[in-house]
Write an enzyme that holds these catalytic residues in place. Structure first.
Site, PDB file in Angstrom:
ATOM      1  N   ASN A   9       0.879  -1.172   0.000  1.00  0.00           N
ATOM      2  CA  ASN A   9       0.000   0.000   0.000  1.00  0.00           C
ATOM      3  C   ASN A   9       0.912   1.217   0.000  1.00  0.00           C
ATOM      4  OD1 ASN A   9      -1.809   2.045   0.473  1.00  0.00           O
ATOM      5  ND2 ASN A   9      -2.285   1.461   2.581  1.00  0.00           N
ATOM      6  N   LYS A  11       0.137   4.216  -0.356  1.00  0.00           N
ATOM      7  CA  LYS A  11      -0.535   5.418   0.167  1.00  0.00           C
ATOM      8  C   LYS A  11      -0.294   6.609  -0.769  1.00  0.00           C
ATOM      9  CE  LYS A  11       0.137   3.549   4.753  1.00  0.00           C
ATOM     10  NZ  LYS A  11      -0.036   3.742   6.162  1.00  0.00           N
ATOM     11  N   HIS A  96      -9.533   0.922   4.819  1.00  0.00           N
ATOM     12  CA  HIS A  96      -8.251   1.132   5.508  1.00  0.00           C
ATOM     13  C   HIS A  96      -8.494   2.087   6.679  1.00  0.00           C
ATOM     14  CE1 HIS A  96      -4.172   2.529   6.310  1.00  0.00           C
ATOM     15  NE2 HIS A  96      -3.770   1.409   5.730  1.00  0.00           N
ATOM     16  N   GLU A  98      -6.967   4.562   7.670  1.00  0.00           N
ATOM     17  CA  GLU A  98      -6.834   5.990   7.320  1.00  0.00           C
ATOM     18  C   GLU A  98      -8.097   6.498   6.639  1.00  0.00           C
ATOM     19  OE1 GLU A  98      -3.028   5.640   5.354  1.00  0.00           O
ATOM     20  OE2 GLU A  98      -2.141   5.168   7.298  1.00  0.00           O
ATOM     21  N   GLU A 168      -5.382  -5.034  10.702  1.00  0.00           N
ATOM     22  CA  GLU A 168      -4.394  -3.973  10.885  1.00  0.00           C
ATOM     23  C   GLU A 168      -4.681  -3.196  12.163  1.00  0.00           C
ATOM     24  OE1 GLU A 168      -2.421  -2.868   6.928  1.00  0.00           O
ATOM     25  OE2 GLU A 168      -4.154  -1.581   7.162  1.00  0.00           O
ATOM     26  N   GLY A 174       2.318   2.362  10.728  1.00  0.00           N
ATOM     27  CA  GLY A 174       3.251   3.482  10.555  1.00  0.00           C
ATOM     28  C   GLY A 174       3.925   3.927  11.840  1.00  0.00           C
ATOM     29  N   SER A 214       3.415  -2.061  10.479  1.00  0.00           N
ATOM     30  CA  SER A 214       4.867  -2.063  10.673  1.00  0.00           C
ATOM     31  C   SER A 214       5.531  -3.394  10.320  1.00  0.00           C
ATOM     32  CB  SER A 214       5.212  -1.617  12.102  1.00  0.00           C
ATOM     33  OG  SER A 214       4.774  -0.287  12.310  1.00  0.00           O
TER      34      SER A 214
HETATM   35  C1  PEP Z   1      -0.819   0.182   6.076  1.00  0.00           C
HETATM   36  O1  PEP Z   1      -0.945   1.369   5.851  1.00  0.00           O
HETATM   37  O2  PEP Z   1      -1.661  -0.611   5.626  1.00  0.00           O
HETATM   38  C2  PEP Z   1       0.325  -0.253   6.872  1.00  0.00           C
HETATM   39  C3  PEP Z   1       0.293  -1.446   7.379  1.00  0.00           C
HETATM   40  O3  PEP Z   1       1.341   0.658   7.053  1.00  0.00           O
HETATM   41  P1  PEP Z   1       2.788   0.355   7.740  1.00  0.00           P
HETATM   42  O4  PEP Z   1       3.320  -0.925   7.117  1.00  0.00           O
HETATM   43  O5  PEP Z   1       3.619   1.539   7.376  1.00  0.00           O
HETATM   44  O6  PEP Z   1       2.559   0.209   9.189  1.00  0.00           O
END
Ligand code: PEP
Length: 254
Positions: A9, A11, A96, A98, A168, A174, A214
């Site tokens: 992803n 983003k 997601h 976000e 998630e 992040g 992460s």
């Molecule tokens: C995500 O945005 O789906 C995600 C898991 O981000 P990160 O790997 O940066 O934590």
């Protein structure tokens, strides 16, 4: 046996020019890798370029990070599922955190998008996950169940097989702080149990559940070796082609 699925992803990162260089580099590293499904979800502006560069690749599928629940019309700034299909997009990330937290998407909105995506032949990657406050309050399982029931309402067992779930935890996205393999496995087993109650045991046993939050080369193998973790949705580490290819390699025969 569920085939592992590793998705990037990006983003709101990566220009068209950066996409070209990335793919060339990434491809050389994953060329010898077999048995893992790879998805890249770039920003909308890079989809056409990536689609052209992939040229119908069976190894790497194209994904989108969001889409409208409507097919066309007066929805300024939105992108429809048919526009994505025209560019050979196969997967679409829906719900997601976000989108939920910054843009106010509810389970109802996500559910509408899930049905539109399925009707248009796109495979949804449906994201669910609790906030830190919810986990600290011991409510993570209840939150996951509510999100899954709401986002997947009306989905038939047959349709469920075309859906990927991404667990998630919001506190791990992040932040550099991943869920421990035990915490993730516990949540994934719960997600699978909820899926079984929405469909049946046999169907739930076939649905792939990704972990996201992460994920990096250093923690991917341990997370991916958990029995109910069938892949990863990767944000930050997917922006670096070598790091992302190492995560893909960590998924081989786990
Ligand atoms: C995500 O945005 O789906 C995600 C898991 O981000 P990160 O790997 O940066 O934590």
């Amino acid at each position: 046996m569920r085939k592992k699925i590793i998705a990037a992803n990006w983003k709101m990162n990566m220009t068209v020019a950066e996409t070209e260089g990335y793919l060339e580099n990434f491809r050389t590293h994953v060329e010898p890798v077999n048995g893992v499904e790879i998805v890249i979800a770039p920003p909308f502006t890079a989809i056409a370029k990536l689609s052209e560069l992939l040229g119908g690749s069976q190894k790497i599928s194209l994904g989108a990070q969001n889409m409208s629940s409507e097919m066309s019309g007066a929805f300024t700034g939105e992108i429809s599922p048919t526009m994505l299909r025209e560019l050979f997009v196969r997967f679409v990330i829906l719900g997601h955190s976000e989108r939920r937290l910054i843009f106010g998407e509810t389970d109802e909105v996500v559910n509408k998008k899930v049905h539109t995506a399925l009707a248009c032949g796109l495979r949804p990657i449906v994201c669910v996950g609790e906030t830190l406050e919810e986990r600290d309050g011991g409510r993570e399982k209840e939150v996951l169940e509510t999100q899954l029931r709401g986002s997947l309402a009306g989905v038939t067992p047959e349709q469920m097989l075309g859906i990927v779930i991404a667990y998630e935890p919001v506190w791990a996205i992040g932040t550099g702080r991943n869920a421990t393999p035990e915490q993730a496995q516990d949540a994934h087993a719960h997600v699978r149990a909820v899926l079984a109650s929405l469909t049946d045991e046999a169907t739930a046993a076939k649905v792939r559940i990704q972990y996201g939050g992460s994920v990096k080369p250093a923690n991917a193998a341990t997370l991916l070796s958990q029995p109910d973790i069938d892949g990863a949705l990767v944000g930050g580490a997917s922006l670096e082609p070598i790091a992302f290819s190492e995560i893909v390699k960590a998924a081989v025969s786990k």
